[in-house]
Design a protein around this motif. Structure first.
Motif, short mmCIF file in Angstrom:
data_model
loop_
_atom_site.label_atom_id
_atom_site.label_comp_id
_atom_site.label_asym_id
_atom_site.label_seq_id
_atom_site.Cartn_x
_atom_site.Cartn_y
_atom_site.Cartn_z
N TRP A 67 0.84 -1.20 0.00
CA TRP A 67 0.00 0.00 0.00
C TRP A 67 0.87 1.25 0.00
N VAL A 68 1.96 1.25 0.81
CA VAL A 68 2.85 2.41 0.88
C VAL A 68 3.48 2.70 -0.47
N LEU A 69 3.85 1.66 -1.20
CA LEU A 69 4.50 1.84 -2.50
C LEU A 69 3.50 1.98 -3.64
N GLY A 70 2.22 1.95 -3.32
CA GLY A 70 1.20 1.99 -4.37
C GLY A 70 1.23 3.25 -5.20
N ALA A 76 6.84 7.71 -0.59
CA ALA A 76 7.31 6.89 0.53
C ALA A 76 8.66 7.40 1.04
N LEU A 77 9.54 7.79 0.13
CA LEU A 77 10.86 8.29 0.52
C LEU A 77 10.74 9.64 1.22
N LEU A 78 9.86 10.51 0.72
CA LEU A 78 9.65 11.82 1.33
C LEU A 78 9.12 11.66 2.76
N PRO A 188 6.62 3.46 -10.41
CA PRO A 188 6.29 2.98 -9.09
C PRO A 188 6.35 1.47 -9.03
N ALA A 189 6.77 0.97 -7.87
CA ALA A 189 7.02 -0.46 -7.74
C ALA A 189 5.78 -1.28 -8.05
N ALA A 324 7.46 -4.98 -5.31
CA ALA A 324 6.80 -4.49 -4.10
C ALA A 324 6.69 -5.58 -3.04
N ARG A 325 6.34 -6.78 -3.47
CA ARG A 325 6.22 -7.88 -2.51
C ARG A 325 7.57 -8.25 -1.92
N SER A 326 8.61 -8.32 -2.73
CA SER A 326 9.92 -8.66 -2.19
C SER A 326 10.42 -7.59 -1.23
N ALA A 327 10.14 -6.31 -1.54
CA ALA A 327 10.53 -5.23 -0.62
C ALA A 327 9.80 -5.35 0.70
#
Length: 380
Positions: A67-70, A76-78, A188-189, A324-327
């Motif tokens: 969800w965060v990387l969506g 997310a970095l900010l 985006p991932a 995204a899942r691996s992260a």
């Protein structure tokens, strides 16, 4: 002539700043734990919650990772940079346990965001090399946090103020992540989830690689969090122990700078590293003088160095597992380890002593990790 696109340079810069800030602050938690315990008149083992803050943050971002990387890696970095900056200020300046605890939790959450975003940004054919370089940057910067804390403590100031050095870098990182369309910037991932899948990955394979990350990070953080307390147990004052504890980080930095070349040569770096880590653990636990314990920390750091980047690279390379899942899975594995291992070591240290706790936790984990990553089993 080869050139790196502006977007690629920007990603490299941002990952480097994020990892440097993460290494500087998170690897200072052990020293902060000892100093805060002295200020509050309590034993270091009673403040195990401080070492758990990063683990809690990793579990949160791991569970919410997709969800965060969506909406992409930049938001997310900010957010991670701003949260980490606020947490760093609170932990560095908080005079009460509640303030320091809030700062540690925010710092842990923001730093966990960096752990989540880094593999999502450094994907592609050069992902393994990028992760190795990112971890090397974190390891090198990690040397300076405890050194700065020890120097301020020796000067009669609050050593925790040294954490404030990371705040300008975190604020610059937040400013650098403002929306700015750049040619060549990664998508985006989560936008690549469908295209990245070539079938569902085998559950047993993901579970095995995930467990290897848990063990690898567990061993690393047993030393990262409790090295200062172990050295203090040899009779060193808190400030000197914080400085000497960088011996483990020096070993890690040296090992991670050399690891990529060893990996390219297809050497069994993890089984060999487990042997070095076990030898270092024996020295740390069996001797009770500052010089041999410090030497044991260097040896353990050399052995532990390749554990995390290699096991994380194995997770990223599982066929059918999206970025995204691996992260998210990687963050969950790290969070599980950081919550469980240092807390277990602290509990055993309170019930027995810290020397025995090292023997009964690190040695069995090193044996299991070595057995699970022998060349034949790793290929399987």
């Amino acid at each position: 002539m080869n050139s790196v696109p502006d977007g690629g340079r920007r990603v490299v810069r941002q990952v480097g700043i994020a990892q440097a800030a993460l290494g500087y602050t998170i690897n200072s938690l052990g020293a902060c734990l000892v100093l805060l315990a002295a200020e509050l008149g309590s034993r270091p083992e009673e403040l195990a919650w401080l070492s758990s803050s990063f683990g809690v943050g990793l579990l949160v971002v791991g569970l919410a990772g997709r969800w965060v990387l969506g909406s992409g890696t930049r938001p997310a970095l900010l957010g991670s940079a701003l949260v980490a900056a606020v947490g760093t200020v609170l932990l560095a300046t908080g005079a009460a346990a509640v303030t320091a605890a809030a700062g540690a939790l925010l710092l842990g959450l923001g730093s966990a965001g960096f752990v989540l975003v880094t593999p999502a940004l450094l994907r592609g054919p050069d992902a393994a090399a990028g992760l190795a370089r990112a971890n090397a940057a974190a390891s090198v910067s990690a040397l300076f946090g405890p050194l700065a804390i020890g120097a301020l403590t020796a000067a009669g100031l609050s050593g925790r103020l040294a954490l404030l050095v990371a705040v300008p870098a975190l604020l610059f990182l937040a400013a650098d992540t403002r929306p700015r369309p750049t040619p060549g910037e990664p998508r985006p991932a989560l936008a690549q989830d469908r295209s990245a899948r070539s079938g569902s990955p085998a559950v047993w394979r993901v579970a095995g690689v995930w467990a290897a990350i848990v063990i690898a990070v567990s061993i690393e953080f047993c030393f990262t969090i409790w090295s200062t307390a172990r050295l203090q147990g040899t009779g060193m004052p808190a400030g000197a122990a914080a400085v000497a504890a960088t011996a483990f980080l020096i070993g890690m930095a040296a090992g991670r700078l050399a690891a990529p070349r060893l990996i390219v040569r297809r050497l069994p770096v993890i089984p060999a590293g487990c042997g070095l880590a076990a030898a270092g653990t024996l020295v740390v636990a069996l001797f009770d003088a500052p010089v041999p314990v410090t030497a044991g920390l260097v040896l353990a750091g050399l052995g532990v160095a390749p554990f995390y980047p290699v096991t994380l690279a194995r997770l990223i390379q599982v066929p059918g597992l999206s970025p995204a899942r691996s992260a998210a899975y990687g963050a969950l594995a790290s969070g599980t380890a950081i919550l469980a291992a240092p807390a277990t070591l602290a509990a055993l240290g309170s019930a027995l002593d810290l020397r025995t706790a090292y023997l009964v936790t690190v040695l069995p984990m090193a044996l299991v990790l070595a057995a699970a990553t022998l060349p034949g089993r790793a290929r399987a």
